[in-house]
Design an enzyme around this catalytic site. Structure first.
Site, short mmCIF file in Angstrom:
data_model
loop_
_atom_site.label_atom_id
_atom_site.label_comp_id
_atom_site.label_asym_id
_atom_site.label_seq_id
_atom_site.Cartn_x
_atom_site.Cartn_y
_atom_site.Cartn_z
N LYS A 50 0.84 -1.20 0.00
CA LYS A 50 0.00 0.00 0.00
C LYS A 50 0.87 1.24 0.00
O LYS A 50 0.59 2.22 -0.72
CB LYS A 50 -0.94 -0.02 1.21
CG LYS A 50 -2.05 -1.05 1.04
CD LYS A 50 -2.75 -1.44 2.33
CE LYS A 50 -3.67 -2.63 2.06
NZ LYS A 50 -4.25 -3.22 3.27
N GLN A 94 -5.30 -2.06 9.47
CA GLN A 94 -4.98 -3.36 8.89
C GLN A 94 -5.52 -4.49 9.77
O GLN A 94 -5.26 -4.51 10.98
CB GLN A 94 -3.45 -3.49 8.74
CG GLN A 94 -2.99 -4.73 8.02
CD GLN A 94 -3.43 -4.77 6.55
OE1 GLN A 94 -3.29 -3.81 5.82
NE2 GLN A 94 -3.97 -5.89 6.13
N ASP A 117 -11.63 1.95 3.38
CA ASP A 117 -11.80 0.50 3.35
C ASP A 117 -13.27 0.13 3.18
O ASP A 117 -13.60 -1.01 2.85
CB ASP A 117 -11.30 -0.09 4.67
CG ASP A 117 -10.10 -0.99 4.49
OD1 ASP A 117 -9.80 -1.34 3.33
OD2 ASP A 117 -9.49 -1.35 5.51
#
Ligand code: NDP
Length: 292
Positions: A50, A94, A117
């Protein structure tokens, strides 16, 4: 049968070119903050990818590393600080988090306008309602990849194997919605689905997102069907340089030479997931939620 390989890289390159052009035209510099708790090796790899994607696009990126025994109030305080930071437009926590932390509570603490997300209950609700909002990156990646390769799901029967909030359920919402990119008839399968092969082999498009290496074989996939393999599984392989390699949820026998088109692992939906994260981060910086 000649099978078309639906590689993610070509789509990612097109998405990145579009984002670079939009950044140049608007002068926006999107900023992404990634929070990593603990030292899960797979998570470290994802977080590095990322960061690299941000770098290649000229986005601002920050990684906040917390020890595996970090307390939830500490994590929530970090999220609150990033929610207020004007240089940060997207916040990603995460997962998986260590078991003493609640991923649902932490994700719900992220400002929905920075929830790139798409896991905040408000954005999941918007997806269900057909309203604009951030769509989770993996299902969005599946939808964008199919559209890129001209595979229209409208009127087709799609079997999705796996009903997680990250993949299966939001993908079912996307593909069955009314209008562009939708209008599919979706059957959402899971571990309690009796005779899975009978269900999936009756569908023209099969999406595998169950997390079991090479689980679906020719019995599950009709000859000529389109197969989207979301699975990413690490298996031991003494021949591989690091003693392990990545495989999907679908056995090779049901892909090349059997399916009409299929996504490879690696190089398929994993690539798309990161591309969609970058797209969502741009949209957050531009002040709007992204849609497929
Ligand atoms: P989860 O473990 O959260 O969910 C798995 C789902 O599969 C569950 O709904 C489960 O059913 C179902 N399932 C498990 N075994 C079977 C079976 N034998 N038959 C039918 N259904 C079954 O996984 P995720 O959704 O998080 O991930 C799925 C896969 O996708 C993993 O390989 C993961 O690594 C990969 N992934 C890839 C991404 C990418 O970027 N390409 C991103 C996210 C995930 P039940 O609900 O009944 O337990």
């Amino acid at each position: 049968m000649t099978s078309q390989c639906l590689a993610g890289a070509a789509v990612r390159d097109a998405v990145f070119a579009d984002l670079r052009a939009r950044c140049a035209a608007t002068g926006l510099r999107p900023g992404l903050a990634v929070i990593l708790v603990g030292d899960d090796p797979a998570s470290q790899v994802y977080v590095r990818s990322k960061g690299k994607a941000c770098e290649s696009l000229g986005f601002h990126s920050e990684t906040h590393r917390l020890p595996a025994d970090a307390a939830e109030p500490e994590l929530l305080a970090l999220v609150a600080r990033l929610n207020r930071d004007p240089a940060i437009h997207g916040i990603l926590v995460q997962v998986p988090l260590p078991s003493h932390l609640s991923a649902a509570r932490v994700q719900a603490a992220v400002d929905p306008a920075k929830d790139v997300d798409g896991f905040h209950p408000e954005n999941l609700g918007r997806l269900l309602a057909g309203a604009p909002g951030f769509v989770p990156c993996t299902p969005l990646g599946v939808s964008v990849l199919l559209a890129h390769y001209g595979i229209d799901v409208a009127g087709r029967h799609v079997a999705i194997v796996g009903r997680s909030v990250i993949v299966g359920r939001p993908l079912a919402m996307l593909l069955s919605r009314k209008g562009d990119g939708g209008d599919a008839t979706v059957t959402l399968c899971h571990s309690r689905t009796p005779d899975l092969a009978a269900v999936t082999s009756a569908c023209g498009i099969v999406v595998a997102a169950l997390g079991a290496p090479a689980f679906l074989d020719r019995r599950h996939v009709a000859r000529g069907a389109v197969v989207v393999d979301v699975g990413i599984n690490r298996i031991d392989d003494p021949e591989a340089p690091k003693g392990q390699r990545l495989v999907g949820d679908v056995a090779p026998e049901a892909l090349d030479g059997w399916a009409s088109a299929y996504t490879p692992v690696p190089g398929g939906i994993g690539v798309m997931t990161i591309a969609m994260l970058m797209r969502n981060t741009y949209e957050a910086a531009a002040g709007r939620g992204a849609r497929a």
